[in-house]
Enzyme design. Structure first.
Site, PDB file in Angstrom:
ATOM      1  N   ALA A  18       2.103   5.652  -1.866  1.00  0.00           N
ATOM      2  CA  ALA A  18       1.398   4.912  -2.914  1.00  0.00           C
ATOM      3  C   ALA A  18       1.738   3.431  -2.826  1.00  0.00           C
ATOM      4  O   ALA A  18       2.837   3.062  -2.402  1.00  0.00           O
ATOM      5  CB  ALA A  18       1.805   5.437  -4.292  1.00  0.00           C
ATOM      6  N   ASP A  19       0.783   2.576  -3.205  1.00  0.00           N
ATOM      7  CA  ASP A  19       1.139   1.171  -3.398  1.00  0.00           C
ATOM      8  C   ASP A  19       1.338   0.948  -4.890  1.00  0.00           C
ATOM      9  O   ASP A  19       1.168   1.870  -5.695  1.00  0.00           O
ATOM     10  CB  ASP A  19       0.084   0.226  -2.784  1.00  0.00           C
ATOM     11  CG  ASP A  19      -1.282   0.346  -3.439  1.00  0.00           C
ATOM     12  OD1 ASP A  19      -1.374   0.835  -4.586  1.00  0.00           O
ATOM     13  OD2 ASP A  19      -2.268  -0.047  -2.796  1.00  0.00           O
ATOM     14  N   SER A  20       1.733  -0.255  -5.252  1.00  0.00           N
ATOM     15  CA  SER A  20       2.100  -0.481  -6.656  1.00  0.00           C
ATOM     16  C   SER A  20       0.915  -0.245  -7.590  1.00  0.00           C
ATOM     17  O   SER A  20       1.077   0.217  -8.717  1.00  0.00           O
ATOM     18  CB  SER A  20       2.663  -1.885  -6.840  1.00  0.00           C
ATOM     19  OG  SER A  20       1.779  -2.846  -6.313  1.00  0.00           O
ATOM     20  N   LEU A  21      -0.288  -0.554  -7.107  1.00  0.00           N
ATOM     21  CA  LEU A  21      -1.467  -0.346  -7.949  1.00  0.00           C
ATOM     22  C   LEU A  21      -1.751   1.157  -8.131  1.00  0.00           C
ATOM     23  O   LEU A  21      -2.190   1.592  -9.191  1.00  0.00           O
ATOM     24  CB  LEU A  21      -2.674  -1.052  -7.330  1.00  0.00           C
ATOM     25  CG  LEU A  21      -3.885  -1.268  -8.226  1.00  0.00           C
ATOM     26  CD1 LEU A  21      -3.525  -2.016  -9.498  1.00  0.00           C
ATOM     27  CD2 LEU A  21      -4.967  -2.040  -7.467  1.00  0.00           C
ATOM     28  N   ASP A  22      -1.452   1.940  -7.068  1.00  0.00           N
ATOM     29  CA  ASP A  22      -1.601   3.398  -7.198  1.00  0.00           C
ATOM     30  C   ASP A  22      -0.721   3.940  -8.320  1.00  0.00           C
ATOM     31  O   ASP A  22      -1.136   4.832  -9.072  1.00  0.00           O
ATOM     32  CB  ASP A  22      -1.196   4.103  -5.887  1.00  0.00           C
ATOM     33  CG  ASP A  22      -2.232   3.938  -4.795  1.00  0.00           C
ATOM     34  OD1 ASP A  22      -3.431   4.018  -5.102  1.00  0.00           O
ATOM     35  OD2 ASP A  22      -1.830   3.745  -3.632  1.00  0.00           O
TER      36      ASP A  22
END
Lengths: 77, 245
Positions: free
Chosen positions: A35-39
């Site tokens: 995941a990235d931070s927005l995920d």
């Protein structure tokens, strides 16, 4: 109540497109599940809707792993 | 060319010249519009003129609680907010050495902080929809500066940096964030200038005239469209060549 882990897992699998067996208790959304931070923000949004709860920003930051999410939701719902 | 049928757009400052023109342009392209502004009467008038697909959403952007409530009010009225146009702005001009803290703060609150909060407030719906358009109205003075407008220029330059940062964060979710920077436009704000001031300004505009609110609205319409999906983090300068940036 007892189905919380399964419902959380389903959201994580759908959102991040990962295999179900990768979503273990200690699996970190960012480090292990790609995941990235927005995920992570979107996952929290999805948890809020699925369980009808509100997760404040400071609490959301502490939810790093699948286990964290399940624990928080169990306590909140 | 640009079809916004089925899209819901929230426009702040819709009671003003540029905001009203933006609302009309988006509405004409098929969008449902939420008209926000401080003065309700002109909003009602505009809504009556537009007919269907227009909602009046009065909001005083210097009131933090009203700002916080607006995205939800708009989503409740229209069903969603797919397009957000942050157009509202105020001026409290003064020479730097005379500018009060209050004049500074008021302009920053309305022109920059309220915009931040409205962007934040509509993002959840846009993220879920995997589609969104945010258009923030900056100004040429945000790029060039202007004597007597230290507060306004700071806010308008701030908008550009904020818009770019936001554009980075949400690009992968089908959401674009752009700015439009008008030059001198014929509005109530520029009507107040005297003839000498106007002549001075004309001398600096290669196009030899002031712009119209409709010319700003056309830029906003483009950036709100499906066709502009690959344009994000941009500032579109609409200034008759006054500053070629």
């Amino acid at each position: 109540m007892s189905d919380i882990p399964d419902r959380v897992r389903k959201i994580v699998v759908e959102h991040l497109g990962v295999e179900e067996d990768k979503v273990t208790e200690s699996a970190s959304f960012i480090d292990d599940l790609g995941a990235d931070s927005l995920d992570t923000v979107e996952l929290v949004m999805a948890f809020e809707e699925e369980f009808g709860i509100e997760i404040p920003d400071d609490a959301a930051e502490t939810i790093q792993t699948f286990g964290d999410a399940v624990k928080f939701i169990k306590e909140a719902s | 060319m640009f079809d916004l049928t089925g899209k819901n757009a929230l426009i702040t400052g819709a009671s003003g010249g540029i905001g009203g023109a933006i609302a009309k342009a988006l509405h004409e392209a098929g969008a449902t519009v939420g008209l926000s502004g401080t003065r309700e009467a002109p909003l009602q008038e505009l809504a009556a003129e537009l007919g269907e697909r227009a909602f009046v959403l009065p909001c005083n952007l210097s009131d933090p609680e009203a700002v916080a409530a607006l995205p939800k009010q708009a989503a409740d009225a229209m069903g969603s907010v797919d397009i957000l146009v942050n157009n509202a702005g105020i001026t409290r001009d003064n020479l730097f050495m005379r500018m009060s803290d209050d004049e500074w703060q008021q302009v920053l609150d309305v022109n920059l902080t309220a915009t931040f909060k409205l962007c934040k407030g509509v993002l959840r719906g846009m993220m879920k929809a995997r589609w969104g358009r945010i258009v923030n109205i900056s100004s040429i003075v945000g790029a060039t500066g202007n004597p007597g407008q230290g507060n306004y220029a700071a806010a308008k330059a701030g908008l550009v940096g904020m818009t770019k940062s936001l554009a980075y964060e949400v690009a992968s979710r089908g959401i674009t964030a752009n700015a439009v920077a008008p030059g001198f436009i014929e509005t109530a704000m520029t009507d107040k200038l005297n003839d000498d001031q106007k002549a001075g300004i004309m001398g600096q505009i290669p196009a030899g005239r002031m712009g119209t609110a409709e010319e700003i609205a056309a830029a906003v319409l483009y950036l709100s469209s499906q066709e502009a999906a690959y344009v994000t983090g941009a500032t579109l300068h609409v200034n008759g060549g006054m500053a070629m940036l």
